[in-house]
Design an enzyme around this catalytic site. Structure first.
Site, PDB file in Angstrom:
ATOM      1  N   ARG A  80      -8.433  25.540  51.465  1.00  0.00           N
ATOM      2  CA  ARG A  80      -8.488  24.065  51.475  1.00  0.00           C
ATOM      3  C   ARG A  80      -7.135  23.463  51.103  1.00  0.00           C
ATOM      4  NH1 ARG A  80     -14.099  22.493  50.629  1.00  0.00           N
ATOM      5  NH2 ARG A  80     -13.525  20.604  49.555  1.00  0.00           N
TER       6      ARG A  80
ATOM      7  N   TRP B 135      -5.409  19.215  45.102  1.00  0.00           N
ATOM      8  CA  TRP B 135      -4.522  18.754  46.180  1.00  0.00           C
ATOM      9  C   TRP B 135      -4.134  17.336  45.755  1.00  0.00           C
ATOM     10  CZ3 TRP B 135      -2.968  20.829  50.994  1.00  0.00           C
ATOM     11  CH2 TRP B 135      -2.338  19.940  51.841  1.00  0.00           C
TER      12      TRP B 135
ATOM     13  N   HIS C 203       7.921   3.889  89.025  1.00  0.00           N
ATOM     14  CA  HIS C 203       9.381   4.109  89.070  1.00  0.00           C
ATOM     15  C   HIS C 203       9.696   5.584  89.229  1.00  0.00           C
ATOM     16  CE1 HIS C 203      10.034  -0.081  88.053  1.00  0.00           C
ATOM     17  NE2 HIS C 203       9.041   0.048  87.187  1.00  0.00           N
TER      18      HIS C 203
ATOM     19  N   ASN D 151     -13.406  16.386  42.538  1.00  0.00           N
ATOM     20  CA  ASN D 151     -12.827  16.335  43.879  1.00  0.00           C
ATOM     21  C   ASN D 151     -13.188  14.970  44.444  1.00  0.00           C
ATOM     22  OD1 ASN D 151     -11.830  16.765  46.389  1.00  0.00           O
ATOM     23  ND2 ASN D 151     -13.497  18.099  47.097  1.00  0.00           N
ATOM     24  N   GLY D 152     -12.183  14.228  44.934  1.00  0.00           N
ATOM     25  CA  GLY D 152     -12.446  12.896  45.499  1.00  0.00           C
ATOM     26  C   GLY D 152     -11.475  11.900  44.895  1.00  0.00           C
TER      27      GLY D 152
ATOM     28  N   GLU E 262       0.011  21.972  73.975  1.00  0.00           N
ATOM     29  CA  GLU E 262       0.079  22.900  72.831  1.00  0.00           C
ATOM     30  C   GLU E 262      -0.997  23.973  72.893  1.00  0.00           C
ATOM     31  OE1 GLU E 262       1.096  21.487  68.628  1.00  0.00           O
ATOM     32  OE2 GLU E 262      -0.093  19.881  69.496  1.00  0.00           O
TER      33      GLU E 262
ATOM     34  N   LYS F 262      -1.195  17.437  72.803  1.00  0.00           N
ATOM     35  CA  LYS F 262      -2.366  18.246  72.428  1.00  0.00           C
ATOM     36  C   LYS F 262      -2.690  19.225  73.541  1.00  0.00           C
ATOM     37  CE  LYS F 262      -2.478  17.799  68.874  1.00  0.00           C
ATOM     38  NZ  LYS F 262      -1.322  17.177  68.565  1.00  0.00           N
TER      39      LYS F 262
ATOM     40  N   CYS G 143      -9.366  19.083  47.306  1.00  0.00           N
ATOM     41  CA  CYS G 143      -9.476  19.916  46.100  1.00  0.00           C
ATOM     42  C   CYS G 143     -10.668  20.867  46.239  1.00  0.00           C
ATOM     43  CB  CYS G 143      -9.714  19.011  44.884  1.00  0.00           C
ATOM     44  SG  CYS G 143      -8.469  17.758  44.709  1.00  0.00           S
TER      45      CYS G 143
ATOM     46  N   GLU H  85       0.661  11.660  72.698  1.00  0.00           N
ATOM     47  CA  GLU H  85      -0.037  12.572  71.784  1.00  0.00           C
ATOM     48  C   GLU H  85      -1.103  13.369  72.531  1.00  0.00           C
ATOM     49  OE1 GLU H  85       0.548  13.813  69.086  1.00  0.00           O
ATOM     50  OE2 GLU H  85      -1.356  14.616  68.385  1.00  0.00           O
TER      51      GLU H  85
ATOM     52  N   LYS I 122       2.963  26.167  62.307  1.00  0.00           N
ATOM     53  CA  LYS I 122       2.409  24.932  61.732  1.00  0.00           C
ATOM     54  C   LYS I 122       3.518  24.047  61.170  1.00  0.00           C
ATOM     55  CE  LYS I 122      -0.601  21.935  60.626  1.00  0.00           C
ATOM     56  NZ  LYS I 122      -1.059  21.071  61.748  1.00  0.00           N
TER      57      LYS I 122
HETATM   58  C1  AGP Z   1       1.687  18.728  66.586  1.00  0.00           C
HETATM   59  O1  AGP Z   1       0.396  19.102  66.963  1.00  0.00           O
HETATM   60  C2  AGP Z   1       2.522  19.923  66.174  1.00  0.00           C
HETATM   61  N1  AGP Z   1       1.902  20.619  65.130  1.00  0.00           N
HETATM   62  C3  AGP Z   1       3.968  19.526  65.918  1.00  0.00           C
HETATM   63  O2  AGP Z   1       4.426  18.673  66.951  1.00  0.00           O
HETATM   64  C4  AGP Z   1       4.207  18.805  64.571  1.00  0.00           C
HETATM   65  O3  AGP Z   1       3.682  17.504  64.638  1.00  0.00           O
HETATM   66  C5  AGP Z   1       5.723  18.728  64.333  1.00  0.00           C
HETATM   67  O4  AGP Z   1       6.222  20.036  64.248  1.00  0.00           O
HETATM   68  C6  AGP Z   1       6.077  17.954  63.072  1.00  0.00           C
HETATM   69  O5  AGP Z   1       5.500  18.585  61.962  1.00  0.00           O
HETATM   70  P1  AGP Z   1       5.450  17.758  60.584  1.00  0.00           P
HETATM   71  O6  AGP Z   1       4.540  16.595  60.822  1.00  0.00           O
HETATM   72  O7  AGP Z   1       4.905  18.724  59.576  1.00  0.00           O
HETATM   73  O8  AGP Z   1       6.840  17.303  60.259  1.00  0.00           O
END
Ligand code: AGP
Length: 604
Positions: free
Chosen positions: A27, A75, A503, A99-100, A487, A484, A2, A480, A599
């Protein structure tokens, strides 16, 4: 997260508050509101959605004389994003913004309702203004009532309160959530959650510390510390660059979001940890009744947190768990049974593939749960129940704190189910809860570690690819870590189960093959170590991440020695996030907005 603003002065208070809230939009929020006290006239306005809706509601409202005002962007963490839940919250003659999270709001609310107080909202915040007005009835003055109220609430808060009983005053309190007060030569006073809204209006600011509370008028700033000792404000010059202010001085939003994982995870845990049980008051009590299987469905990073969850559910909740990639699940004509709880995981709550699988599950008559970071998103609105991860807005396209909070929620959920199924003793659950309380400290970025990763990153800028390897729950963490890197550096990387390397992939082993090996001390350490030794014997370049010294690695990143593998998991997660970030920086990429990515993938 928030956003809060406040103002005391003779300029156009409404405009100042609205402009301040605009500077806090980054934010993230789902509703907003302001309250202004001009002399004896109190006015308040609230709107769901974007600030333009609030501006529309306030366009006839004039503030052209001395006033005190407070504003808020919300939020949602407790209660849906609705006008009633939007701040400021009103008592009889006082308004509050916050906020909190108020951890003890349930008992305070019950006591206030028993004394005849009617609550309008579902929020935790509303208890503050009613508790203040209850105390006002028996206190000498408003400040004493406010001081008592702050002593009675527990949790994390940044609070501003205005009241007709002290018309020219703003009361404040800060614990766990940021807030500052700014001054200028025109004797105005400005409050905000971060310094961005004050840039251009204030010359000097005082950042409140945890435990600070007090009041501000046109002529004075009175601060008391956590021991109720009065203290002088400590002013510093205000930065002048808005964008860097939004990043709180970090180079990228992604970097800021890695650093804030510690505070954000504390929010995720807040109010949910009992002595020997997990409290999800947002879940219907019968959600897991008749459930014999849990199916987790997601994309990308959210899929990785789901995969991590599967280890926790089967190990602790003794519940059969399967994990699906949403884009695959959608089209493979899957068989679904009604004793399966279908769980979608999504930071945005809008990912098209995941949303479609949720519709399929509902169509098939399954109970559904969303683990999501955005209240009121499509998935939250559609699912039977939701657990919000409370990560605050995640601006970096590469997900970091969203992943961390998803895994935290799943760890708690596995204990929640274990309690209901009696698959773990209360003692064991209490031990896990103690471990959960240690996570915020385990993800705090260590500057020395960050410096080391900055130096190390120069060695990993080329090569014909990376393997990130781990066993058990460290396999999804390896996935993961690889994602990272891919990406934001655009280097090829894949996550692999350590035991699978022999394998096939080990055929790639040579000095140009970089292997990032996750070697937790408390989970299959010896087995994982021998997998890495097989690679090292074939001259692969190894970067080992472990609490235990590992002589066969070319590079070794030592993490703290924790008592449990889940704490190793979270500390290694931070190492992987920072390593990818520093490699990307060296390659000159746009860390926050990597090429080809969005995003939220709201199309197939
Ligand atoms: C991860 O770093 C990416 N931003 C991407 O893999 C993301 O996790 C995926 O598109 C799923 O998005 P969501 O969690 O908003 O569903």
């Amino acid at each position: 997260m928030c956003g809060i603003v406040g103002y005391i002065g003779t300029k156009n208070t409404k405009e100042i508050l609205l402009e301040g809230l605009k500077e806090l939009e980054y934010r993230g929020y789902d509703s907003a509101g302001i309250a202004v006290l001009q002399g004896d006239d109190f006015s308040d306005f609230k709107a769901v959605g974007k600030l333009v809706n609030l501006e529309e509601k306030t366009k006839e409202f004039i503030t052209d004389k001395f006033a005190v005002g407070i504003g808020h962007t919300r939020w949602a963490t407790h209660g849906k994003p609705t006008e009633l839940n939007a701040h400021p919250h009103l008592g009889e003659s006082s308004y509050v913004v916050h906020n909190g999270i108020i951890e003890n709001y349930v008992e305070l609310k019950r006591e206030l309702q028993d004394s005849g107080i009617t609550f309008l909202s579902q929020t935790d915040t509303e208890v503050i203004v009613h508790q203040f007005e209850k105390n006002l009835k028996t206190s000498e003055n408003a400040f004493e009532a406010f001081q008592q109220t702050i002593q009675e609430i527990k949790g994390a808060y940044a609070v501003l309160l205005v009241t007709k009983s002290e018309p020219g005053t703003i009361f404040f309190a800060k614990y766990g959530s940021p807030m500052l007060v700014g001054i200028n030569a025109e004797n105005e006073k400005y409050f905000a959650s971060s310094d961005t809204p004050l840039i251009g209006s204030c010359s000097d600011v005082n950042y409140f510390e945890d435990g600070d509370y007090g009041y501000v008028t046109a002529d004075e700033i009175i601060i008391f510390d956590k021991d109720s000792q009065q203290k002088e404000p400590v002013f510093s010059k205000l930065s002048t660059n808005k964008l860097s202010a939004q990043k709180d001085g970090y180079r990228f939003f992604m970097e800021k979001e890695i650093y804030e994982q510690s505070t954000v995870i504390a929010d995720t845990l807040l109010g949910r940890l009992g002595e020997d049980e997990i409290l999800f008051d947002e879940l219907p009590g019968d959600l897991f009744d008749g459930v014999n299987e849990i199916k987790l469905c997601a994309c990308g990073t959210s899929y990785h947190s789901a995969l991590s969850a599967s280890y926790l559910f089967e190990r602790y909740s003794k519940t059969r768990t399967s994990v699906e990639i949403a884009s695959e699940f959608r089209y493979r004509e899957p068989l679904m049974s009604k004793d399966t709880l279908f769980v979608v995981i999504s930071q945005s709550g809008e990912t098209a593939d995941t949303l479609e699988t949720l519709k399929m599950a509902k169509q098939a008559g399954l109970k559904t749960l969303a683990i999501c970071n955005v209240d009121n998103s499509s998935m939250v609105r559609l699912a039977d129940a939701t657990i919000l991860t409370r990560a605050g807005i995640e601006k970096g396209v590469a997900s970091t704190k969203a992943f961390a909070t998803q895994v935290i929620v799943f760890w708690m959920l596995s204990l929640y189910v274990a309690k209901s199924k009696n698959s773990l003793s209360s003692q064991k659950i209490a031990e896990h809860i103690a471990l959960l309380r240690e996570v915020p400290a385990s993800v705090k970025v260590d500057d020395e570690m960050h410096e080391k990763l900055k130096r190390l990153s120069k060695r990993y800028l080329h090569g014909h690819g990376f393997f990130f390897i781990g066993r058990d729950i460290f396999f999804p963490l390896a996935l993961e870590g690889a994602l990272k890197l891919k990406e934001i550096s655009y280097l090829h990387a894949e996550g692999y189960p350590s035991g699978e390397m022999k394998h096939g992939p080990i055929a790639l082993a040579d000095p140009e093959l970089f292997t990032i090996a996750l070697l937790p001390k408390h989970l299959h350490y010896e087995k994982a170590k021998s997998n890495v030794e097989e690679l090292s014997a074939r001259d692969s370049t190894i970067c080992a991440i472990s609490a235990e010294e590992f002589s066969k690695a070319d590079d070794f990143i030592q993490i703290a020695s924790h008592e449990h593998y889940m704490l190793e998991f979270f500390e290694m997660m931070v190492v992987l996030q920072l390593l990818s970030l520093e490699i990307s920086v060296r390659l000159g990429n746009d860390v926050d907005m990597p090429r080809n990515l969005a995003k939220s993938v709201t199309v197939e």
